[in-house]
Motif scaffolding. Sequence first.
Motif, short mmCIF file in Angstrom:
data_model
loop_
_atom_site.label_atom_id
_atom_site.label_comp_id
_atom_site.label_asym_id
_atom_site.label_seq_id
_atom_site.Cartn_x
_atom_site.Cartn_y
_atom_site.Cartn_z
N GLU A 19 5.42 0.93 -15.23
CA GLU A 19 5.87 2.24 -15.72
C GLU A 19 5.97 3.29 -14.62
O GLU A 19 6.48 4.38 -14.85
CB GLU A 19 4.92 2.75 -16.82
CG GLU A 19 4.73 1.81 -17.99
CD GLU A 19 6.02 1.48 -18.70
OE1 GLU A 19 6.87 2.38 -18.85
OE2 GLU A 19 6.21 0.31 -19.08
N GLU A 20 5.49 2.97 -13.42
CA GLU A 20 5.42 3.99 -12.36
C GLU A 20 6.80 4.26 -11.75
O GLU A 20 7.51 3.34 -11.35
CB GLU A 20 4.45 3.56 -11.27
CG GLU A 20 4.21 4.65 -10.21
CD GLU A 20 2.99 4.38 -9.37
OE1 GLU A 20 2.33 5.35 -8.96
OE2 GLU A 20 2.68 3.19 -9.12
N GLU A 21 7.14 5.52 -11.67
CA GLU A 21 8.39 5.94 -11.03
C GLU A 21 8.18 6.07 -9.53
O GLU A 21 7.11 6.51 -9.07
CB GLU A 21 8.85 7.29 -11.59
CG GLU A 21 9.15 7.30 -13.08
CD GLU A 21 10.46 6.62 -13.42
OE1 GLU A 21 11.33 6.53 -12.53
OE2 GLU A 21 10.60 6.14 -14.56
N ILE A 22 9.19 5.69 -8.76
CA ILE A 22 9.12 5.86 -7.30
C ILE A 22 9.84 7.17 -6.97
O ILE A 22 11.06 7.21 -6.78
CB ILE A 22 9.75 4.67 -6.57
CG1 ILE A 22 9.15 3.35 -7.08
CG2 ILE A 22 9.55 4.81 -5.06
CD1 ILE A 22 7.64 3.23 -6.94
N ASP A 23 9.07 8.24 -6.92
CA ASP A 23 9.63 9.58 -6.76
C ASP A 23 8.69 10.43 -5.91
O ASP A 23 7.73 9.91 -5.32
CB ASP A 23 9.88 10.21 -8.13
CG ASP A 23 8.62 10.22 -9.01
OD1 ASP A 23 7.52 9.97 -8.49
OD2 ASP A 23 8.74 10.48 -10.23
N THR A 24 8.94 11.72 -5.88
CA THR A 24 8.11 12.62 -5.08
C THR A 24 6.65 12.55 -5.49
O THR A 24 5.75 12.56 -4.64
CB THR A 24 8.63 14.07 -5.19
OG1 THR A 24 9.98 14.12 -4.73
CG2 THR A 24 7.79 15.02 -4.37
N VAL A 25 6.39 12.46 -6.78
CA VAL A 25 5.01 12.37 -7.28
C VAL A 25 4.33 11.12 -6.75
O VAL A 25 3.16 11.15 -6.33
CB VAL A 25 4.99 12.38 -8.83
CG1 VAL A 25 3.58 12.12 -9.35
CG2 VAL A 25 5.52 13.71 -9.36
N PHE A 26 5.06 10.01 -6.74
CA PHE A 26 4.52 8.75 -6.21
C PHE A 26 4.14 8.89 -4.75
O PHE A 26 3.02 8.54 -4.34
CB PHE A 26 5.56 7.63 -6.39
CG PHE A 26 5.24 6.38 -5.63
CD1 PHE A 26 4.37 5.44 -6.13
CD2 PHE A 26 5.81 6.14 -4.37
CE1 PHE A 26 4.06 4.28 -5.43
CE2 PHE A 26 5.51 4.98 -3.66
CZ PHE A 26 4.63 4.04 -4.19
N PHE A 27 5.05 9.41 -3.92
CA PHE A 27 4.78 9.54 -2.49
C PHE A 27 3.64 10.52 -2.23
O PHE A 27 2.79 10.28 -1.38
CB PHE A 27 6.04 9.96 -1.75
CG PHE A 27 7.08 8.89 -1.66
CD1 PHE A 27 6.86 7.74 -0.92
CD2 PHE A 27 8.30 9.01 -2.33
CE1 PHE A 27 7.81 6.73 -0.84
CE2 PHE A 27 9.26 8.02 -2.25
CZ PHE A 27 9.01 6.87 -1.51
N ALA A 28 3.60 11.62 -2.99
CA ALA A 28 2.54 12.61 -2.81
C ALA A 28 1.17 12.01 -3.11
O ALA A 28 0.18 12.28 -2.41
CB ALA A 28 2.79 13.82 -3.70
#
Length: 398
Positions: free
Chosen positions: A73-82
């Motif tokens: 379910e995890e999105e690879i986006d800014t939240v992920f990188f942060a």
Amino acid sequence: MTQTIALQINNQFAGPLKKGYPLISKDAVDARKLPAEEGALLRLLDIHKKFIGTGYYGLQNKGIGWVLSTDPEEEIDTVFFAKKFKKAIQNREAFFNNPNTTAFRAFNGEGDGIGGLTIDFFDGYYMVSWYSEGIYSFKEAVYAALSETVNYKAIYEKKRFDSKGQYIEQDDFVMGTPAEFPLIVKENGMNYAVNLNDGAMTGIFLDQREVRLAIRERYAKGANMLNTFSYTGAFSVAAALGGATKTTSVDVAKRSLSKTIEQFSVNAIDYEAQDIKVMDVFQYFKYAQRHNLKFDLVVLDPPSFARTKQMTFSTAKDYPKLLMDTIAITEKNGVIVASTNNASFGMKKFKGFIDQAFKETNTRYKIVEEFGLPKDFRVSREFPEFNYLKVVFIQKLN
């Protein structure tokens, strides 16, 4: 919108990926099913169509991409990188709070959860290195995440990947207030001049920090030291500050002379009292033998691959010969610091090279210390092959 495709993993490679192995090998997939463009997200499935992980497609010498998440379910986006950056910074809190060392690795690729991306810290300035077009396609999210995670003076980048058949190693200012170069950073109290905006290299290899400290504290005092493939003379500086009677730095690159003078100068060392030679190291060995030169301490840290007008050198096949040349100009009870960053073989094989060289020269030896990557260069304990650095301190006994 980043493209996402489902990709079945060949059965023999599914097990290691399920156990956390982060690299997607080119042999793990049907190449015909790969997307046209690097940067696509890969939803990795086993032969039963069960989810293994989400990765990205990015070509580099190690494989075709890296696993980023095992959460479907995890999105690879800014939240992920942060989230990844924050955890990495927390793990290095002791480094950020150490005033005697102001340059280190802040984020180490797959060791911190994002293969193909490293971030180095230089006294408030950050340098992001990208190792494939695939990971570089996420640059906007990465820089947004980094901006909200760290307080920076400026961010620089280096692209270290093949683009349309041309190998690129360039750097560029990204954001913040540009630094004035050379920037002087500290390493265990020693000064080093670095430049984040002048070609592929910065002026210092951060992964050798513990080796330089060992040389300064335990091996340099009273030694006549030879530093081969010396680059900007960082090992020579450590030796001089540790009380070496003299250092000799040898590198074939013309700019190594001015760069080595600079490193001595920022440490208030009289560079004219040292020997700096712009010379092919292999030719220097012959020169040293002709003139019966001997050294108490020799640093041997060649590039994994090098080509000169006379020869081609590869650590994977030529390191024993290089060591034999080194043994010939090392004093009895002298120490050779044998180092390689070649990731294609491990410490066991490297020690085999060492044993071969000493046996062929009928020389007895003792291994007194050995090093891998320092703590800021995080690697998974389960996958020691990503710990590419191998450094062995060898005492010549006769």
